[in-house]
Design a protein around this motif. Structure first.
Motif, PDB file in Angstrom:
ATOM      1  N   LEU A 108       0.804  -1.347  -0.086  1.00 26.20           N
ATOM      2  CA  LEU A 108      -0.021   0.086  -0.083  1.00 26.20           C
ATOM      3  C   LEU A 108       0.871   1.201   0.152  1.00 26.20           C
ATOM      4  O   LEU A 108       0.448   2.451  -0.490  1.00 26.20           O
ATOM      5  CB  LEU A 108      -0.993  -0.094   1.215  1.00 26.20           C
ATOM      6  CG  LEU A 108      -1.868  -1.354   1.396  1.00 26.20           C
ATOM      7  CD1 LEU A 108      -2.750  -1.184   2.618  1.00 26.20           C
ATOM      8  CD2 LEU A 108      -2.888  -1.411   0.351  1.00 26.20           C
ATOM      9  N   ARG A 110       3.622   1.744  -1.450  1.00 23.02           N
ATOM     10  CA  ARG A 110       4.361   1.792  -2.767  1.00 23.02           C
ATOM     11  C   ARG A 110       3.237   2.184  -3.975  1.00 23.02           C
ATOM     12  O   ARG A 110       3.718   2.520  -4.887  1.00 23.02           O
ATOM     13  CB  ARG A 110       4.807   0.372  -3.124  1.00 23.02           C
ATOM     14  CG  ARG A 110       6.059   0.032  -2.116  1.00 23.02           C
ATOM     15  CD  ARG A 110       6.826  -0.959  -2.980  1.00 23.02           C
ATOM     16  NE  ARG A 110       6.157  -2.282  -3.181  1.00 23.02           N
ATOM     17  CZ  ARG A 110       5.918  -3.270  -1.990  1.00 23.02           C
ATOM     18  NH1 ARG A 110       6.419  -3.490  -0.970  1.00 23.02           N
ATOM     19  NH2 ARG A 110       5.052  -4.234  -2.448  1.00 23.02           N
ATOM     20  N   GLN A 111       2.211   2.322  -3.547  1.00 26.86           N
ATOM     21  CA  GLN A 111       1.191   3.216  -4.505  1.00 26.86           C
ATOM     22  C   GLN A 111       1.472   4.516  -5.052  1.00 26.86           C
ATOM     23  O   GLN A 111       1.850   5.254  -3.832  1.00 26.86           O
ATOM     24  CB  GLN A 111      -0.220   2.961  -4.063  1.00 26.86           C
ATOM     25  CG  GLN A 111      -0.661   1.560  -3.654  1.00 26.86           C
ATOM     26  CD  GLN A 111      -0.391   0.448  -4.990  1.00 26.86           C
ATOM     27  OE1 GLN A 111      -1.218   0.915  -6.024  1.00 26.86           O
ATOM     28  NE2 GLN A 111       0.259  -0.410  -4.817  1.00 26.86           N
ATOM     29  N   ARG A 112       1.376   4.775  -6.063  1.00 25.19           N
ATOM     30  CA  ARG A 112       1.894   6.122  -6.607  1.00 25.19           C
ATOM     31  C   ARG A 112       1.148   7.299  -6.064  1.00 25.19           C
ATOM     32  O   ARG A 112       1.739   8.316  -5.887  1.00 25.19           O
ATOM     33  CB  ARG A 112       1.645   6.183  -8.112  1.00 25.19           C
ATOM     34  CG  ARG A 112       2.659   5.158  -8.971  1.00 25.19           C
ATOM     35  CD  ARG A 112       2.419   5.204 -10.438  1.00 25.19           C
ATOM     36  NE  ARG A 112       3.012   3.949 -11.175  1.00 25.19           N
ATOM     37  CZ  ARG A 112       4.128   4.189 -11.529  1.00 25.19           C
ATOM     38  NH1 ARG A 112       4.489   5.318 -11.621  1.00 25.19           N
ATOM     39  NH2 ARG A 112       4.788   3.095 -12.100  1.00 25.19           N
ATOM     40  N   ASP A 113      -0.016   7.313  -5.878  1.00 22.53           N
ATOM     41  CA  ASP A 113      -0.938   8.305  -5.452  1.00 22.53           C
ATOM     42  C   ASP A 113      -2.230   7.962  -4.209  1.00 22.53           C
ATOM     43  O   ASP A 113      -1.981   6.801  -3.999  1.00 22.53           O
ATOM     44  CB  ASP A 113      -1.571   9.115  -6.550  1.00 22.53           C
ATOM     45  CG  ASP A 113      -2.585   8.207  -7.275  1.00 22.53           C
ATOM     46  OD1 ASP A 113      -3.704   7.650  -6.476  1.00 22.53           O
ATOM     47  OD2 ASP A 113      -2.421   8.021  -8.454  1.00 22.53           O
ATOM     48  N   ALA A 116      -4.732   5.728  -5.344  1.00 21.95           N
ATOM     49  CA  ALA A 116      -4.715   4.170  -5.458  1.00 21.95           C
ATOM     50  C   ALA A 116      -4.408   3.795  -4.050  1.00 21.95           C
ATOM     51  O   ALA A 116      -4.698   2.559  -4.043  1.00 21.95           O
ATOM     52  CB  ALA A 116      -3.283   4.157  -6.194  1.00 21.95           C
ATOM     53  N   ARG A 117      -3.641   4.542  -3.177  1.00 20.62           N
ATOM     54  CA  ARG A 117      -3.487   4.015  -1.822  1.00 20.62           C
ATOM     55  C   ARG A 117      -4.979   3.445  -1.262  1.00 20.62           C
ATOM     56  O   ARG A 117      -4.920   2.493  -0.539  1.00 20.62           O
ATOM     57  CB  ARG A 117      -2.648   4.955  -0.972  1.00 20.62           C
ATOM     58  CG  ARG A 117      -1.254   4.676  -1.459  1.00 20.62           C
ATOM     59  CD  ARG A 117      -0.338   5.481  -0.103  1.00 20.62           C
ATOM     60  NE  ARG A 117      -0.613   7.001  -0.387  1.00 20.62           N
ATOM     61  CZ  ARG A 117      -0.012   7.599  -1.301  1.00 20.62           C
ATOM     62  NH1 ARG A 117       0.852   7.217  -2.170  1.00 20.62           N
ATOM     63  NH2 ARG A 117      -0.204   9.264  -1.179  1.00 20.62           N
ATOM     64  N   HIS A 119      -7.770   3.067  -2.527  1.00 16.04           N
ATOM     65  CA  HIS A 119      -8.249   1.910  -3.145  1.00 16.04           C
ATOM     66  C   HIS A 119      -7.807   0.630  -2.630  1.00 16.04           C
ATOM     67  O   HIS A 119      -8.582  -0.342  -2.466  1.00 16.04           O
ATOM     68  CB  HIS A 119      -8.244   2.168  -4.670  1.00 16.04           C
ATOM     69  CG  HIS A 119      -8.743   0.867  -5.441  1.00 16.04           C
ATOM     70  ND1 HIS A 119     -10.100   0.603  -5.572  1.00 16.04           N
ATOM     71  CD2 HIS A 119      -7.918  -0.075  -6.175  1.00 16.04           C
ATOM     72  CE1 HIS A 119     -10.168  -0.335  -6.462  1.00 16.04           C
ATOM     73  NE2 HIS A 119      -8.927  -0.930  -6.671  1.00 16.04           N
ATOM     74  N   GLU A 120      -6.427   0.555  -2.525  1.00 17.05           N
ATOM     75  CA  GLU A 120      -5.941  -0.760  -2.147  1.00 17.05           C
ATOM     76  C   GLU A 120      -5.918  -0.958  -0.840  1.00 17.05           C
ATOM     77  O   GLU A 120      -6.143  -2.377  -0.420  1.00 17.05           O
ATOM     78  CB  GLU A 120      -4.160  -0.801  -2.487  1.00 17.05           C
ATOM     79  CG  GLU A 120      -3.845  -0.964  -4.105  1.00 17.05           C
ATOM     80  CD  GLU A 120      -4.496  -2.115  -4.641  1.00 17.05           C
ATOM     81  OE1 GLU A 120      -4.603  -3.183  -4.135  1.00 17.05           O
ATOM     82  OE2 GLU A 120      -4.569  -2.094  -5.936  1.00 17.05           O
TER      83      GLU A 120
END
Length: 144
Positions: A108, A110-113, A116-117, A119-120
């Motif tokens: 989580l 390492r998610q770009r934005d 995305a964090r 959502h994951e």
């Protein structure tokens, strides 16, 4: 990653004090990067070398449910390399207990934005809710 795990456990209504949390690999490799040390993924030989300790923990703790957080934990618990995508959210049966494979909380990070964090993180909470629901079916006293 530990803070994220705690937040996800709370969001899934899984009481941390009722869980046994351990590392599948008992040593950590790192690579210096300036002032920081970055964690390096263990290789298959290192995972295999640590399986004995994990098996002993499982024998002593006797969990009915096991959650493998990430591919390294899945390799250690299942004894074979698997992809998270293939097994995520699907219970596996082993002599040691039922196993659910999901992502490691560091994934989580390492998610770009932020979207995305989030959502994951939400998907991770859904996985942990599967654990809560299974635990409640096995033992009604599991509720917090």
């Amino acid at each position: 990653a530990g803070r994220i795990l705690d937040e996800a456990l709370a969001a899934a209504d899984l009481p941390r004090e009722r869980l046994y949390v351990t590392n599948a690999v008992k040593h950590f490799k790192n690579e210096p990067r300036g002032k920081f040390r970055l964690h390096k993924k263990p290789d298959a030989r290192e995972v295999e070398a640590c399986r004995w300790w994990l098996r002993q923990e499982l024998r002593l703790v006797q969990p009915r449910l096991i959650v493998a957080l990430g591919a390294t934990a899945a390799l250690s618990v299942l004894g074979k390399a698997v992809t998270i995508k293939a097994l995520r959210g699907v219970w596996q049966r082993l002599p040691e207990g039922e196993v659910l494979v999901t992502v490691h909380p560091s994934f989580l990070l390492r998610q770009r934005d932020a979207a995305a964090r989030r959502h994951e993180f939400d998907k991770f909470v859904v996985d942990l809710a599967l654990v809560r629901d299974r635990a409640l079916r096995l033992d009604r006293s599991f509720a917090a």
